[in-house]
Enzyme design. Structure first.
Site, PDB file in Angstrom:
ATOM      1  N   CYS A   1       4.457   0.523  -6.441  1.00  0.00           N
ATOM      2  CA  CYS A   1       4.997  -0.471  -6.822  1.00  0.00           C
ATOM      3  C   CYS A   1       3.614  -1.419  -6.432  1.00  0.00           C
ATOM      4  CB  CYS A   1       6.295  -1.291  -6.461  1.00  0.00           C
ATOM      5  SG  CYS A   1       6.599  -0.868  -4.655  1.00  0.00           S
TER       6      CYS A   1
ATOM      7  N   CYS B   1      10.623  -0.451  -4.673  1.00  0.00           N
ATOM      8  CA  CYS B   1      10.562   1.174  -5.574  1.00  0.00           C
ATOM      9  C   CYS B   1      11.815   2.417  -4.578  1.00  0.00           C
ATOM     10  CB  CYS B   1       9.573   1.310  -5.784  1.00  0.00           C
ATOM     11  SG  CYS B   1       8.182   2.087  -4.593  1.00  0.00           S
TER      12      CYS B   1
ATOM     13  N   CYS C   1       1.162  -1.980  10.813  1.00  0.00           N
ATOM     14  CA  CYS C   1       1.711  -2.978  11.714  1.00  0.00           C
ATOM     15  C   CYS C   1       2.273  -3.598  10.361  1.00  0.00           C
ATOM     16  CB  CYS C   1       1.308  -4.170  12.678  1.00  0.00           C
ATOM     17  SG  CYS C   1       2.015  -5.152  13.636  1.00  0.00           S
TER      18      CYS C   1
ATOM     19  N   CYS D   1       2.488  -0.070  -0.644  1.00  0.00           N
ATOM     20  CA  CYS D   1       3.062   0.610  -1.617  1.00  0.00           C
ATOM     21  C   CYS D   1       2.160   1.894  -2.662  1.00  0.00           C
ATOM     22  CB  CYS D   1       4.389   0.612  -1.809  1.00  0.00           C
ATOM     23  SG  CYS D   1       4.902   1.482  -3.073  1.00  0.00           S
TER      24      CYS D   1
ATOM     25  N   CYS E   1      10.252   2.417   1.008  1.00  0.00           N
ATOM     26  CA  CYS E   1       9.589   1.220   0.314  1.00  0.00           C
ATOM     27  C   CYS E   1      11.000   0.073  -0.073  1.00  0.00           C
ATOM     28  CB  CYS E   1       8.873   0.841  -0.739  1.00  0.00           C
ATOM     29  SG  CYS E   1       8.549  -0.270  -1.504  1.00  0.00           S
TER      30      CYS E   1
END
Length: 141
Positions: A108, A59, A128, A105, A56
């Site tokens: 976060c 984070c 995707c 995510c 991510c």
């Protein structure tokens, strides 16, 4: 479509909008915090064939292995499974007159993209994702 698996709105990492703007590039902020979408085929990871892990961009949580990446023809990086069942959350997205499953995510809450039920086996899923929501680290070997 997939069922929402993360109804909670509390995330381990939370920041103010201003803090996110300081941490993220404008493209990353648009995708991760404003639920934007980048241009297909003109993003940094859609054609990445290197072996490694995708994290991510907000984070740093591990999200996808390159082993799960496949060519979907959509212009965005696509994966058929996440690193862990706990790394992603989903929720229903009814924008633009469509019913889709948004992926974020789990740490976060950053918007990553969408998941569809038209991917390859063994999962049949196609995550995707937006490259702007991801960072990539190559395997050391």
């Amino acid at each position: 479509m997939l069922k929402d698996n993360n109804q909670k709105k509390h995330f381990e990492i939370t920041k103010t909008e201003e803090d996110w703007k300081e941490k993220l590039s404008p493209d990353e902020f648009h995708v991760l915090r404003e639920k934007g979408t980048e241009v297909p085929f003109k993003n940094k990871y859609h054609d990445n064939k290197e072996k490694g892990t995708y994290y991510c961009a907000g984070c740093g949580s591990a999200l996808f292995s390159s082993q799960a990446k496949f060519e979907s023809g959509t212009g965005w990086p696509s994966f058929n499974q996440s690193i862990s069942e706990k790394s992603l959350g989903t929720e229903e997205d009814k924008k633009f007159g469509m019913l889709r499953t948004e992926v974020h995510c789990a740490v976060c809450g950053g918007h990553l993209g969408h998941v569809f039920n038209d991917g390859p086996e063994p999962t049949g899923l196609r995550y995707c994702m937006n490259s702007a929501a991801l960072t990539f680290k190559k395997n050391k070997t």
